[in-house]
Design a protein around this motif. Structure first.
Motif, PDB file in Angstrom:
ATOM      1  N   LEU B  20      62.802  78.522  56.564  1.00  0.00           N
ATOM      2  CA  LEU B  20      64.209  78.094  56.613  1.00  0.00           C
ATOM      3  C   LEU B  20      64.351  76.613  56.257  1.00  0.00           C
ATOM      4  N   LEU B  21      63.387  75.818  56.720  1.00  0.00           N
ATOM      5  CA  LEU B  21      63.423  74.380  56.408  1.00  0.00           C
ATOM      6  C   LEU B  21      63.270  74.156  54.901  1.00  0.00           C
ATOM      7  N   ILE B  22      62.307  74.858  54.311  1.00  0.00           N
ATOM      8  CA  ILE B  22      62.073  74.735  52.862  1.00  0.00           C
ATOM      9  C   ILE B  22      63.323  75.166  52.086  1.00  0.00           C
ATOM     10  N   ARG B  38      64.349  75.885  41.285  1.00  0.00           N
ATOM     11  CA  ARG B  38      63.138  76.614  40.865  1.00  0.00           C
ATOM     12  C   ARG B  38      61.924  75.702  40.778  1.00  0.00           C
ATOM     13  N   THR B  39      62.151  74.395  40.517  1.00  0.00           N
ATOM     14  CA  THR B  39      61.015  73.474  40.413  1.00  0.00           C
ATOM     15  C   THR B  39      60.987  72.453  41.558  1.00  0.00           C
ATOM     16  N   THR B  40      61.769  72.706  42.597  1.00  0.00           N
ATOM     17  CA  THR B  40      61.723  71.820  43.772  1.00  0.00           C
ATOM     18  C   THR B  40      60.552  72.225  44.663  1.00  0.00           C
ATOM     19  N   VAL B  41      59.714  71.241  44.987  1.00  0.00           N
ATOM     20  CA  VAL B  41      58.529  71.499  45.807  1.00  0.00           C
ATOM     21  C   VAL B  41      58.712  70.810  47.161  1.00  0.00           C
TER      22      VAL B  41
ATOM     23  N   GLU D  57      61.203  78.947  48.500  1.00  0.00           N
ATOM     24  CA  GLU D  57      60.418  79.923  49.265  1.00  0.00           C
ATOM     25  C   GLU D  57      59.029  79.383  49.536  1.00  0.00           C
ATOM     26  N   THR D  58      58.390  79.896  50.583  1.00  0.00           N
ATOM     27  CA  THR D  58      57.000  79.514  50.802  1.00  0.00           C
ATOM     28  C   THR D  58      56.106  80.275  49.810  1.00  0.00           C
ATOM     29  N   VAL D  59      54.945  79.685  49.569  1.00  0.00           N
ATOM     30  CA  VAL D  59      53.964  80.351  48.697  1.00  0.00           C
ATOM     31  C   VAL D  59      53.507  81.658  49.338  1.00  0.00           C
ATOM     32  N   THR D  60      53.446  81.692  50.663  1.00  0.00           N
ATOM     33  CA  THR D  60      53.083  82.938  51.360  1.00  0.00           C
ATOM     34  C   THR D  60      53.999  84.076  50.944  1.00  0.00           C
ATOM     35  N   VAL D  61      55.284  83.822  50.996  1.00  0.00           N
ATOM     36  CA  VAL D  61      56.265  84.860  50.667  1.00  0.00           C
ATOM     37  C   VAL D  61      56.189  85.235  49.189  1.00  0.00           C
TER      38      VAL D  61
END
Lengths: 67, 67, 67, 67, 67, 67
Positions: B20-22, B38-41, D57-61
């Motif tokens: 949720l934070l991400i 799409r490119t936000t890390v 999204e997380t990489v996990t998901v």
């Protein structure tokens, strides 16, 4: 309000030493720059020796050679 | 394309909260600054309370005092 | 007590937008993780497009191509 | 004297691969910019996939979905 | 071999003060943790007050209010 | 998806050199670790020599001595 990040290799530094380091850095910023110690943040990262390179080599390899 | 690093103390935040934070930070950057999600890390660092100092003390010590 | 570092390309974001971003990230950390907003620190780094690479190219070059 | 921080997801990269990465980055900085390899520092951070977000999204998901 | 990054607001700190800060942090790491001062690196980042947020507000705004 | 931050002293590195550095680091991560170059981000920070310390001294002072 300063933020300080200290990266060291993971070598079992005790909580007491970490506390002294945090105190010391916070005091330095107050004494030299007048920064408010109440909002000074210090974060210590401990890094595996396989993940730390200097001189093109990992610390693991350097220590194996006795450096 | 933004890169966000969030440092928090390690307190057992669940994967669902992290997700949720991400999502929230990514949406903020899209909504406010028009950044491409799409490119936000976003990278979250969880830091031991012995390694986090504020006010010249570790969080471990502050919590022992009840703060 | 969280510390957040946001890196974006330098594109003339206004002080008002930066203030909204700082407010938004601080609120997210309070709402999702219960973090104290009074000690949440957010630092924004604005990076020249020559100094930001993605996909093996600088953002300067990508924008010249119209991406 | 450069300092390089490389963040990757934690996926069991071997010490040998890390050593090659450190050597490669150090050589690049020497060859391209004339930086002294003896004082070039490279630190690799390995980040849990729950703590790495991209595209909101997380990489996990993302991996659970097969991406 | 430690690496230290100090972030402060940009307030015209003199080169002499910065030199004292670098010396002080390097000495602390040598005295407390036995770190080799010759390979200790300290990097100071000076951040515009519009880009530094605490308590959900920029430092610029807080100073305008007299805080 | 890796994120790489390279800190060097500000010495007038040309955009072309920066582009080669970004390309080189991105290729290394693809070749050694199989990382997708399309989502590899590299950010270069150029730091004033007054703000970079090594061996307890600023780079400015070291260069004045001819080091």
């Amino acid at each position: 309000m300063p933020f300080v990040n200290i990266k060291i290799t993971r070598d079992g530094v005790s909580p007491e030493k970490k506390a002294l380091l945090i105190r010391g850095v916070t005091d330095l910023l107050a004494d030299l720059l007048g920064k408010n110690p109440r909002t000074t943040v210090v974060v210590i990262d401990e890094v595996e020796t396989d993940n730390w390179g200097i001189g093109g080599e990992t610390v693991t390899v350097r220590r194996q050679r006795g450096e």
